[in-house]
Write a protein that holds these residues in place. Sequence first.
Motif, PDB file in Angstrom:
ATOM      1  N   PRO A   1       8.679   2.538  -3.211  1.00 55.53           N
ATOM      2  CA  PRO A   1       8.548   2.387  -1.746  1.00 55.53           C
ATOM      3  C   PRO A   1       9.867   2.489  -0.990  1.00 55.53           C
ATOM      4  O   PRO A   1       9.921   3.089   0.091  1.00 55.53           O
ATOM      5  CB  PRO A   1       7.919   0.998  -1.598  1.00 55.53           C
ATOM      6  N   SER A   2      10.922   1.935  -1.541  1.00 53.78           N
ATOM      7  CA  SER A   2      12.184   1.877  -0.795  1.00 53.78           C
ATOM      8  C   SER A   2      12.805   3.239  -0.542  1.00 53.78           C
ATOM      9  O   SER A   2      13.602   3.401   0.401  1.00 53.78           O
ATOM     10  CB  SER A   2      13.194   0.991  -1.539  1.00 53.78           C
ATOM     11  N   ILE A   3      12.467   4.238  -1.336  1.00 55.86           N
ATOM     12  CA  ILE A   3      13.100   5.550  -1.162  1.00 55.86           C
ATOM     13  C   ILE A   3      12.217   6.527  -0.373  1.00 55.86           C
ATOM     14  O   ILE A   3      12.589   7.683  -0.173  1.00 55.86           O
ATOM     15  CB  ILE A   3      13.504   6.166  -2.515  1.00 55.86           C
ATOM     16  N   GLN A   4      11.060   6.065   0.072  1.00 52.90           N
ATOM     17  CA  GLN A   4      10.179   6.949   0.835  1.00 52.90           C
ATOM     18  C   GLN A   4      10.758   7.208   2.226  1.00 52.90           C
ATOM     19  O   GLN A   4      11.261   6.302   2.887  1.00 52.90           O
ATOM     20  CB  GLN A   4       8.780   6.351   0.948  1.00 52.90           C
ATOM     21  N   ILE A   5      10.670   8.467   2.660  1.00 52.27           N
ATOM     22  CA  ILE A   5      11.173   8.877   3.970  1.00 52.27           C
ATOM     23  C   ILE A   5      10.114   9.751   4.630  1.00 52.27           C
ATOM     24  O   ILE A   5       9.815  10.852   4.156  1.00 52.27           O
ATOM     25  CB  ILE A   5      12.489   9.668   3.854  1.00 52.27           C
ATOM     26  N   GLY A   6       9.527   9.256   5.707  1.00 54.15           N
ATOM     27  CA  GLY A   6       8.519  10.028   6.415  1.00 54.15           C
ATOM     28  C   GLY A   6       9.150  11.091   7.292  1.00 54.15           C
ATOM     29  O   GLY A   6      10.289  10.946   7.759  1.00 54.15           O
ATOM     30  N   MET A   7       8.400  12.174   7.517  1.00 52.69           N
ATOM     31  CA  MET A   7       8.916  13.266   8.350  1.00 52.69           C
ATOM     32  C   MET A   7       8.832  12.880   9.826  1.00 52.69           C
ATOM     33  O   MET A   7       7.778  12.462  10.303  1.00 52.69           O
ATOM     34  CB  MET A   7       8.116  14.544   8.101  1.00 52.69           C
TER      35      MET A   7
ATOM     36  N   ALA B   1      -6.885   3.875 -10.705  1.00 53.39           N
ATOM     37  CA  ALA B   1      -6.573   2.531 -11.203  1.00 53.39           C
ATOM     38  C   ALA B   1      -5.145   2.125 -10.876  1.00 53.39           C
ATOM     39  O   ALA B   1      -4.857   0.953 -10.611  1.00 53.39           O
ATOM     40  CB  ALA B   1      -6.816   2.460 -12.709  1.00 53.39           C
ATOM     41  N   THR B   2      -4.229   3.099 -10.845  1.00 50.87           N
ATOM     42  CA  THR B   2      -2.824   2.788 -10.574  1.00 50.87           C
ATOM     43  C   THR B   2      -2.557   2.548  -9.087  1.00 50.87           C
ATOM     44  O   THR B   2      -1.444   2.159  -8.713  1.00 50.87           O
ATOM     45  CB  THR B   2      -1.916   3.922 -11.070  1.00 50.87           C
ATOM     46  N   SER B   3      -3.562   2.794  -8.238  1.00 45.53           N
ATOM     47  CA  SER B   3      -3.392   2.579  -6.798  1.00 45.53           C
ATOM     48  C   SER B   3      -3.812   1.177  -6.364  1.00 45.53           C
ATOM     49  O   SER B   3      -3.586   0.793  -5.216  1.00 45.53           O
ATOM     50  CB  SER B   3      -4.213   3.616  -6.013  1.00 45.53           C
ATOM     51  N   LEU B   4      -4.434   0.432  -7.244  1.00 46.71           N
ATOM     52  CA  LEU B   4      -4.907  -0.911  -6.911  1.00 46.71           C
ATOM     53  C   LEU B   4      -3.729  -1.830  -6.591  1.00 46.71           C
ATOM     54  O   LEU B   4      -2.738  -1.871  -7.312  1.00 46.71           O
ATOM     55  CB  LEU B   4      -5.704  -1.488  -8.082  1.00 46.71           C
ATOM     56  N   VAL B   5      -3.852  -2.579  -5.498  1.00 48.54           N
ATOM     57  CA  VAL B   5      -2.842  -3.574  -5.141  1.00 48.54           C
ATOM     58  C   VAL B   5      -3.232  -4.900  -5.787  1.00 48.54           C
ATOM     59  O   VAL B   5      -4.374  -5.357  -5.653  1.00 48.54           O
ATOM     60  CB  VAL B   5      -2.739  -3.740  -3.612  1.00 48.54           C
ATOM     61  N   SER B   6      -2.319  -5.511  -6.483  1.00 48.94           N
ATOM     62  CA  SER B   6      -2.623  -6.739  -7.223  1.00 48.94           C
ATOM     63  C   SER B   6      -2.885  -7.906  -6.270  1.00 48.94           C
ATOM     64  O   SER B   6      -2.411  -7.925  -5.123  1.00 48.94           O
ATOM     65  CB  SER B   6      -1.469  -7.100  -8.151  1.00 48.94           C
ATOM     66  N   ASP B   7      -3.606  -8.891  -6.755  1.00 44.41           N
ATOM     67  CA  ASP B   7      -3.893 -10.083  -5.949  1.00 44.41           C
ATOM     68  C   ASP B   7      -2.600 -10.778  -5.540  1.00 44.41           C
ATOM     69  O   ASP B   7      -2.487 -11.294  -4.414  1.00 44.41           O
ATOM     70  CB  ASP B   7      -4.782 -11.046  -6.741  1.00 44.41           C
ATOM     71  N   ALA B   8      -1.632 -10.804  -6.441  1.00 40.77           N
ATOM     72  CA  ALA B   8      -0.358 -11.456  -6.136  1.00 40.77           C
ATOM     73  C   ALA B   8       0.362 -10.742  -4.994  1.00 40.77           C
ATOM     74  O   ALA B   8       0.902 -11.385  -4.079  1.00 40.77           O
ATOM     75  CB  ALA B   8       0.530 -11.489  -7.377  1.00 40.77           C
ATOM     76  N   ASN B   9       0.356  -9.417  -5.014  1.00 45.49           N
ATOM     77  CA  ASN B   9       1.018  -8.663  -3.955  1.00 45.49           C
ATOM     78  C   ASN B   9       0.274  -8.794  -2.626  1.00 45.49           C
ATOM     79  O   ASN B   9       0.892  -8.788  -1.555  1.00 45.49           O
ATOM     80  CB  ASN B   9       1.150  -7.198  -4.346  1.00 45.49           C
ATOM     81  N   ILE B  10      -1.052  -8.906  -2.711  1.00 43.96           N
ATOM     82  CA  ILE B  10      -1.836  -9.113  -1.487  1.00 43.96           C
ATOM     83  C   ILE B  10      -1.465 -10.457  -0.860  1.00 43.96           C
ATOM     84  O   ILE B  10      -1.222 -10.559   0.345  1.00 43.96           O
ATOM     85  CB  ILE B  10      -3.344  -9.058  -1.791  1.00 43.96           C
ATOM     86  N   ALA B  11      -1.414 -11.491  -1.691  1.00 44.37           N
ATOM     87  CA  ALA B  11      -1.083 -12.832  -1.190  1.00 44.37           C
ATOM     88  C   ALA B  11       0.311 -12.864  -0.583  1.00 44.37           C
ATOM     89  O   ALA B  11       0.527 -13.468   0.484  1.00 44.37           O
ATOM     90  CB  ALA B  11      -1.206 -13.846  -2.330  1.00 44.37           C
TER      91      ALA B  11
ATOM     92  N   LEU C   1       1.501  12.390   1.011  1.00 48.96           N
ATOM     93  CA  LEU C   1       0.387  11.696   0.387  1.00 48.96           C
ATOM     94  C   LEU C   1       0.350  12.096  -1.083  1.00 48.96           C
ATOM     95  O   LEU C   1       0.486  13.280  -1.409  1.00 48.96           O
ATOM     96  CB  LEU C   1      -0.934  12.087   1.059  1.00 48.96           C
ATOM     97  N   ASP C   2       0.195  11.133  -1.952  1.00 48.99           N
ATOM     98  CA  ASP C   2       0.144  11.411  -3.391  1.00 48.99           C
ATOM     99  C   ASP C   2      -1.138  12.178  -3.710  1.00 48.99           C
ATOM    100  O   ASP C   2      -2.225  11.617  -3.749  1.00 48.99           O
ATOM    101  CB  ASP C   2       0.183  10.095  -4.175  1.00 48.99           C
ATOM    102  N   ARG C   3      -1.011  13.481  -3.927  1.00 50.10           N
ATOM    103  CA  ARG C   3      -2.195  14.313  -4.150  1.00 50.10           C
ATOM    104  C   ARG C   3      -2.723  14.228  -5.577  1.00 50.10           C
ATOM    105  O   ARG C   3      -3.690  14.913  -5.916  1.00 50.10           O
ATOM    106  CB  ARG C   3      -1.907  15.762  -3.756  1.00 50.10           C
TER     107      ARG C   3
ATOM    108  N   ARG D   1       0.818  -1.223   0.000  1.00 44.73           N
ATOM    109  CA  ARG D   1       0.000   0.000   0.000  1.00 44.73           C
ATOM    110  C   ARG D   1       0.845   1.263   0.000  1.00 44.73           C
ATOM    111  O   ARG D   1       0.365   2.334  -0.393  1.00 44.73           O
ATOM    112  CB  ARG D   1      -0.942  -0.015   1.213  1.00 44.73           C
ATOM    113  N   LEU D   2       2.096   1.159   0.426  1.00 39.94           N
ATOM    114  CA  LEU D   2       2.953   2.340   0.437  1.00 39.94           C
ATOM    115  C   LEU D   2       3.105   2.919  -0.967  1.00 39.94           C
ATOM    116  O   LEU D   2       3.138   4.137  -1.155  1.00 39.94           O
ATOM    117  CB  LEU D   2       4.325   1.992   1.020  1.00 39.94           C
ATOM    118  N   ALA D   3       3.167   2.054  -1.972  1.00 45.98           N
ATOM    119  CA  ALA D   3       3.306   2.523  -3.353  1.00 45.98           C
ATOM    120  C   ALA D   3       2.044   3.225  -3.842  1.00 45.98           C
ATOM    121  O   ALA D   3       2.096   4.022  -4.785  1.00 45.98           O
ATOM    122  CB  ALA D   3       3.625   1.336  -4.271  1.00 45.98           C
TER     123      ALA D   3
END
Length: 510
Positions: A313-319, A403-413, A346-348, A287-289
């Motif tokens: 996701p790997s380069i995200q840095i929270g404040m 549509a680009t925010s949907l997490v695939s079934d494979a990634n969910i599993a 947050l991706d606006r 979900r981070l992506a």
Amino acid sequence: MKKITSLLILAALFVGISSCDKGFDELNVNPTAVTSLNPVFTFNNAIISTAFPASSLIFEHPIVQQMYSPNSGVLAGGNFNVDNRGSAGPNAALWQGYFRNNIRYLVDVLNQTKNDANRSNLYNMVRIWKAYSFMVLTDSYGDIPYTEAGLGYIGGNTAPKYDTQESIYNDLIKELTEASAALDAAKPTEAGEVAYGGNIPRWKRFGYSLMLRVGMRLSKVNPTLAQSTVQKAVAGGVFQSNADNAVVRNDANYQNPVGVTLNSTEAANYYLTGYFVDYLKATADPRLASIAVRYVGAKSGPEQVAARIDRTPSIQIGMPLGYDNGSIPARAAADKLASFYDYSQLDRTRMGKLTAPTYLVTYAQTQLLLAEAAVRGWTTGNAADYYNAGVRAHMQQLGDYDATSLVSDANIATYLTANPYVATKGLELINTQYWVASFLNGPEVFANFRRSGFPKLTPNPYPGKEIKGNFINRLTYPDLEISVNKAKVDEAIARQGADNLDTRVWWDKQ
């Protein structure tokens, strides 16, 4: 003869005047003007006005450490653990928006339809939506006007009494029980309403899913009533899929208030927190992506341009928390960032866009509450199954933003395999997932954090806090409300406790 002629002329004039007067009223009425408003349209206004105000970015999201701003002034609140009142302070936005619009519209529709057998479904839909709206308000502030709320222009009551939260919750259970059961697909179904288009089975499931939430909210203060309410909700039939979600469908005409703020005046001022981003990274949460974006190398707000966007996701840095506008630049430099504008947001353009839907009650949340109810022995079923269904549902729900925010079934599993439900940590895992699944539903994530105590957040270390405890426990009453209804507010304060951020609402027992 001359006199007679004059009299005849005068009589004729009177006849003419009388003839001209016939139909005068009709001539002065616009035949195309609306003389009465279909109450379903008023109901739709109430539904639209349920979308959460942008003030949730100032209080609820920073309190639960999901989003944060290092800026003071109008943005001060949960970020520094301080109140922010004033006549139009952010503590007032939810109160003003809901009482002025949402509740007023709902009470008006109830008044119009309560004795109309042909609008019984509309009447009961409104009772369910009203229960939702009042739950948000009382969870945020505690004791509030309830039985006399919304009667200012109907009955002239401009100083409504404040009801105790306990009495409000008892009535919410009654209202949801009666209204959900009374919905009848054999009667006019009100296809013009914008929540479910008159779909009675979905309305019923909404009513019972909200009842489940009400029941679980009482888990600490009244476990017996909590259990019976949960069981009643489950027997009635709760959400079955994401298709049942209660959601405000914002559009170009009725834009998402949070999205408006994130795409205009405060676009460069709100960031995902380090705790939120680190939690999602530590569990390799896909979900981070869908949620996060960095404008890599940005040294100012104007430099946050599309060419700098990176959603990896790997380069995200929270404040990190505990910093203000004066101290965050040095921390950003220590984190090897170009400036604090380089932290993740947050991706606006997706979840935070102007037309993003506002989710109120979801299938994902409902499944996670059922998981907790199963742990407590309040319902049948397997807690792990409910847990997995809740996580999966939220990941799938993200595709509704874009549509680009949907997490695939494979990634969910893959995620569920790597992060299995563990019974010995059941309540923590369930409610931490509820925290993620309720992202952008500020009032609900704030309420469930207080109720459950999860996730286990480290208190915000900012040194200038006004609270005595570790976290804000409620919003304070708006100054404007105090100025116009002081006697009733004072009664509530005397009963509930000091009007500050430390006082706990009734169900929030330690």
